[in-house]
Design a protein around this motif. Sequence first.
Motif, PDB file in Angstrom:
ATOM      1  N   ALA A 118       0.796  -1.281  -0.114  1.00 25.46           N
ATOM      2  CA  ALA A 118       0.025   0.091  -0.178  1.00 25.46           C
ATOM      3  C   ALA A 118       0.694   1.201   0.036  1.00 25.46           C
ATOM      4  N   VAL A 119       2.038   1.192   0.949  1.00 22.01           N
ATOM      5  CA  VAL A 119       2.579   2.413   1.003  1.00 22.01           C
ATOM      6  C   VAL A 119       3.802   2.828  -0.184  1.00 22.01           C
ATOM      7  N   GLN A 120       4.316   1.584  -0.366  1.00 21.25           N
ATOM      8  CA  GLN A 120       5.608   1.781  -1.451  1.00 21.25           C
ATOM      9  C   GLN A 120       4.958   1.748  -2.940  1.00 21.25           C
ATOM     10  N   GLU A 121       5.490   2.837  -3.555  1.00 23.82           N
ATOM     11  CA  GLU A 121       4.804   2.959  -5.060  1.00 23.82           C
ATOM     12  C   GLU A 121       6.155   2.449  -5.576  1.00 23.82           C
ATOM     13  N   PRO A 122       5.982   1.490  -6.718  1.00 17.70           N
ATOM     14  CA  PRO A 122       6.963   0.700  -7.431  1.00 17.70           C
ATOM     15  C   PRO A 122       8.000   1.878  -7.975  1.00 17.70           C
ATOM     16  N   ARG A 123       9.155   1.602  -7.734  1.00 16.36           N
ATOM     17  CA  ARG A 123      10.278   2.409  -8.115  1.00 16.36           C
ATOM     18  C   ARG A 123      10.631   2.183  -9.579  1.00 16.36           C
ATOM     19  N   VAL A 124      10.163   1.190 -10.166  1.00 19.72           N
ATOM     20  CA  VAL A 124      10.382   0.901 -11.506  1.00 19.72           C
ATOM     21  C   VAL A 124       9.015   0.191 -12.100  1.00 19.72           C
ATOM     22  N   ARG A 125       8.736   0.401 -13.518  1.00 14.25           N
ATOM     23  CA  ARG A 125       7.783  -0.673 -14.107  1.00 14.25           C
ATOM     24  C   ARG A 125       8.197  -2.016 -14.105  1.00 14.25           C
ATOM     25  N   LEU A 126       7.217  -2.797 -14.336  1.00 19.94           N
ATOM     26  CA  LEU A 126       7.534  -4.348 -14.511  1.00 19.94           C
ATOM     27  C   LEU A 126       8.376  -4.505 -15.738  1.00 19.94           C
ATOM     28  N   ASP A 127       8.114  -3.993 -16.873  1.00 18.45           N
ATOM     29  CA  ASP A 127       9.010  -4.114 -17.924  1.00 18.45           C
ATOM     30  C   ASP A 127      10.387  -3.769 -17.791  1.00 18.45           C
ATOM     31  N   VAL A 128      10.514  -2.951 -17.038  1.00 18.84           N
ATOM     32  CA  VAL A 128      11.960  -2.362 -16.814  1.00 18.84           C
ATOM     33  C   VAL A 128      12.778  -3.350 -15.811  1.00 18.84           C
ATOM     34  N   PHE A 129      12.080  -3.760 -14.894  1.00 18.03           N
ATOM     35  CA  PHE A 129      12.603  -4.943 -13.942  1.00 18.03           C
ATOM     36  C   PHE A 129      12.987  -6.013 -14.784  1.00 18.03           C
ATOM     37  N   VAL A 152      13.661  -6.571 -18.025  1.00 19.48           N
ATOM     38  CA  VAL A 152      14.858  -5.972 -18.834  1.00 19.48           C
ATOM     39  C   VAL A 152      16.163  -6.113 -17.864  1.00 19.48           C
ATOM     40  N   VAL A 153      16.268  -5.490 -16.853  1.00 19.45           N
ATOM     41  CA  VAL A 153      17.095  -5.397 -15.878  1.00 19.45           C
ATOM     42  C   VAL A 153      17.714  -6.729 -15.561  1.00 19.45           C
ATOM     43  N   LEU A 154      16.682  -7.667 -15.402  1.00 22.11           N
ATOM     44  CA  LEU A 154      17.068  -8.865 -14.985  1.00 22.11           C
ATOM     45  C   LEU A 154      17.645  -9.664 -16.057  1.00 22.11           C
ATOM     46  N   VAL A 155      16.981  -9.454 -17.301  1.00 17.70           N
ATOM     47  CA  VAL A 155      17.389 -10.358 -18.133  1.00 17.70           C
ATOM     48  C   VAL A 155      19.013  -9.936 -18.596  1.00 17.70           C
ATOM     49  N   ALA A 156      19.205  -8.440 -18.622  1.00 18.61           N
ATOM     50  CA  ALA A 156      20.342  -7.907 -18.935  1.00 18.61           C
ATOM     51  C   ALA A 156      21.399  -8.224 -18.165  1.00 18.61           C
ATOM     52  N   CYS A 157      21.135  -8.318 -16.537  1.00 13.38           N
ATOM     53  CA  CYS A 157      22.244  -8.814 -15.809  1.00 13.38           C
ATOM     54  C   CYS A 157      22.479  -9.998 -15.895  1.00 13.38           C
TER      55      CYS A 157
END
Lengths: 193, 343
Positions: free
Chosen positions: B15-26, B28-33
């Motif tokens: 409820a409190v935390q807004e996602p710092r990134v969107r799912l697609d960015v997440f 892409v970062v996972l796959v790139a890493c």
Amino acid sequence: MKPILSICCLILLSQATIANADVRAPQRLQSGKVVLRTNLDVVPEANGSQARLQISQSDLQALRAALDGSPGTPAVAAGFSPSPGRTIVAGMMLFLAISFTGVLLARSRRGRTQKTVAGLVLIAAVVGAATVITRGNAGPPPGYWSWRHLSKNLAESQPTSGSLAIEVVPDDPNKPSRIKLVIPVEQKKTTGE
Amino acid sequence: MQDVVDLKLGARWRAVQEPRVRLDVFVVVLVACAVASAVLASWLPLQVSIVTVFLFAGPHNWFELRYFLMRLPVRFGRSRNFFITAFTGLGFLTLTYISLPLLYRTASLTEETWLTIVAGWNTLLLFWLALLTRLRSRQKRLSDWSWTVPVALTLAALNWLRPDLFSLAIVYIHPLVAFWFLDRHLQRTRPDWLRAYRRCLLLLPLLLGAMVWQLSRTAQLPDDNGLFWRITQHSGAELLPQVSSHLLVSVHLFLEMLHYAVWIVALPLIGASVKFWDVKKVPLARHPKGFPKLIAAMLIVAIAIVVALWLGFSTDYATTRDVYFTIAIAHVLAEAPFLLRML
């Protein structure tokens, strides 16, 4: 019916591991006592005048220690053959594991057929796993796959690396003493045509 | 009750935390890493290993410590026995593990005695894990985790047959535990991301398969200096002489890099450690009955240790690496109870 067929297949598979274990074992010229396991690089030397055998100081010391009958460094050939003591403890653990599984299965609320199937599958799996582990050396020995392409690599003047077991063989009074390097090679199939 | 608290905490985070990134960015970062780690680990395994451990070993421990503090309840309540067992086992196993190299250097042990000692330590570790699982399963009355007892005993049996290989297996399995943490964390905080994350995980066996295919026939890595020798030994080159040391070091480094990426990049990215410098975000410090000064002191001391680690690496990399990987067993062990708490 299907569970029984599955169990039979599992048991047959575990037995097949034993039956096929020696199929690809290479023919040995003469076997001796393995005193050291290390790695060997076969490196073609362009314009070289003679074959040279280079051995590291640590390997030489380990070899000397092994020949003297002292324990040597624990890292060398560590644990290749389980000791009787450790095997007994492993057996006890395995016995307890199977016993616990039996108790859990007996106390579970599933049907009798499912219990029987689960129990037999577990036993087959444990026996199969134990067979693979305890007879692990019966298949292609360490280094077999590394040396398969030695001749091709030598023809292309490329180095080849693989594991090496240093064996001590008894002296033959009828032959002069010499060092022999035995390399497993890939046997080409002959079709007979 | 503790599960209810956990659920409430998860709901509050959602409820409190807004996602710092969107799912697609997440994704892409996972796959790139993952792809970048596989390429680097395969290309220059020894050099990249040195740089990776230097840069990220200490900081990832700091992030883990902070994450664990975030998960620690102010009052143990019904989990009292669980945490007492966890911390007692953690302390005992860490101390005994650290004393093993000292014992090896001071006492003249035979090879068999040494393997028996290693097998004994591994058995204690397995029994500790089984006991923790048992205590945790009592709190989760709907789950039946009895099967873990025969599994632990079977693992103990395999350990007694080849204790050295069992220890090596821990080296390779430990980095994968981070993925489990991330999975559990996503399930609590971003359940809608879980499916995409698990699909990304399918990339892992594909990358590992490609690495094995490419590197299994490569020549052994040079281990003619002390540092390179340590790195190849750590990956199991001496225990598995039939496997190319290049493959072993690359695979281990690849898993380690992903492990560091999860703790330093992925978890902070999804908000698990948002504003990680802010001590007030830790429930144990924020709670009226909490310990804000103690938590702040712990995190500051941990930062000092990270800096000391960097200085140590700069002056004597090989020795510091040895010391680090011996003491780092504490964080390997600490992951077990906190992961169990999240199951």
